[in-house]
Design an enzyme around this catalytic site. Structure first.
Site, mmCIF file in Angstrom:
data_model
loop_
_atom_site.group_PDB
_atom_site.id
_atom_site.type_symbol
_atom_site.label_atom_id
_atom_site.label_comp_id
_atom_site.label_asym_id
_atom_site.label_seq_id
_atom_site.Cartn_x
_atom_site.Cartn_y
_atom_site.Cartn_z
ATOM 1 N N HIS A 59 0.816 -1.213 0.000
ATOM 2 C CA HIS A 59 0.000 0.000 0.000
ATOM 3 C C HIS A 59 0.854 1.269 0.000
ATOM 4 O O HIS A 59 1.936 1.311 0.559
ATOM 5 C CB HIS A 59 -0.951 -0.007 1.197
ATOM 6 C CG HIS A 59 -0.259 -0.089 2.521
ATOM 7 N ND1 HIS A 59 0.255 1.009 3.172
ATOM 8 C CD2 HIS A 59 0.011 -1.148 3.312
ATOM 9 C CE1 HIS A 59 0.800 0.637 4.323
ATOM 10 N NE2 HIS A 59 0.674 -0.677 4.416
ATOM 11 N N ASP A 60 0.338 2.282 -0.696
ATOM 12 C CA ASP A 60 0.931 3.627 -0.730
ATOM 13 C C ASP A 60 2.302 3.686 -1.396
ATOM 14 O O ASP A 60 3.047 4.638 -1.196
ATOM 15 C CB ASP A 60 0.994 4.228 0.679
ATOM 16 C CG ASP A 60 -0.373 4.293 1.324
ATOM 17 O OD1 ASP A 60 -1.235 5.006 0.789
ATOM 18 O OD2 ASP A 60 -0.591 3.611 2.357
ATOM 19 N N GLY A 77 4.866 -1.362 2.446
ATOM 20 C CA GLY A 77 4.133 -0.131 2.189
ATOM 21 C C GLY A 77 5.027 1.097 2.158
ATOM 22 O O GLY A 77 6.118 1.109 2.717
#
Length: 109
Positions: A59-60, A77
């Site tokens: 994520h991100d 992430g």
């Protein structure tokens, strides 16, 4: 699994995104997670990237253009991967790391 829920304990079903550019190749068993609200809400992948089997983008993450993720390359992430980076097979990258060129300060240009 492209665009699955972020693997983050704090994720509570908020609206978050995955933005993917053009001409990317995703081979078998690749996983790419959407962003989280605390990380800006977006995972971004540029253009002309090649993700071989079992690669993972957490994520991100922010991925540039023309990168190569060899089998099993894994990003935690919040990782930034700049243009033309190659990640070797089964290479893990810890969260909040940057791969690629460093920024050149205005004074050194």
């Amino acid at each position: 699994m492209i665009g699955g829920d972020p693997q983050d304990y704090t994720f509570g079903g908020e609206r978050v995104e995955l933005q993917v550019g053009n001409a990317n190749i995703f081979r078998e068993h690749v996983t790419i997670s959407r962003g989280t609200t605390k990380g800006g809400g977006v995972t971004r992948i540029g253009n002309d990237n090649f993700f071989l089997a079992y690669s993972h983008v957490g994520h991100d993450c922010q991925i540039g253009n023309n990168t190569l993720f060899v089998n099993g390359a894994t990003l935690a992430g919040h990782v930034t991967v700049q243009d033309f980076v190659t990640l070797g097979a089964f290479s893990p990258v810890h969260q909040f790391c940057r791969l690629g060129r460093t920024r050149i300060s205005a004074r050194r240009r």
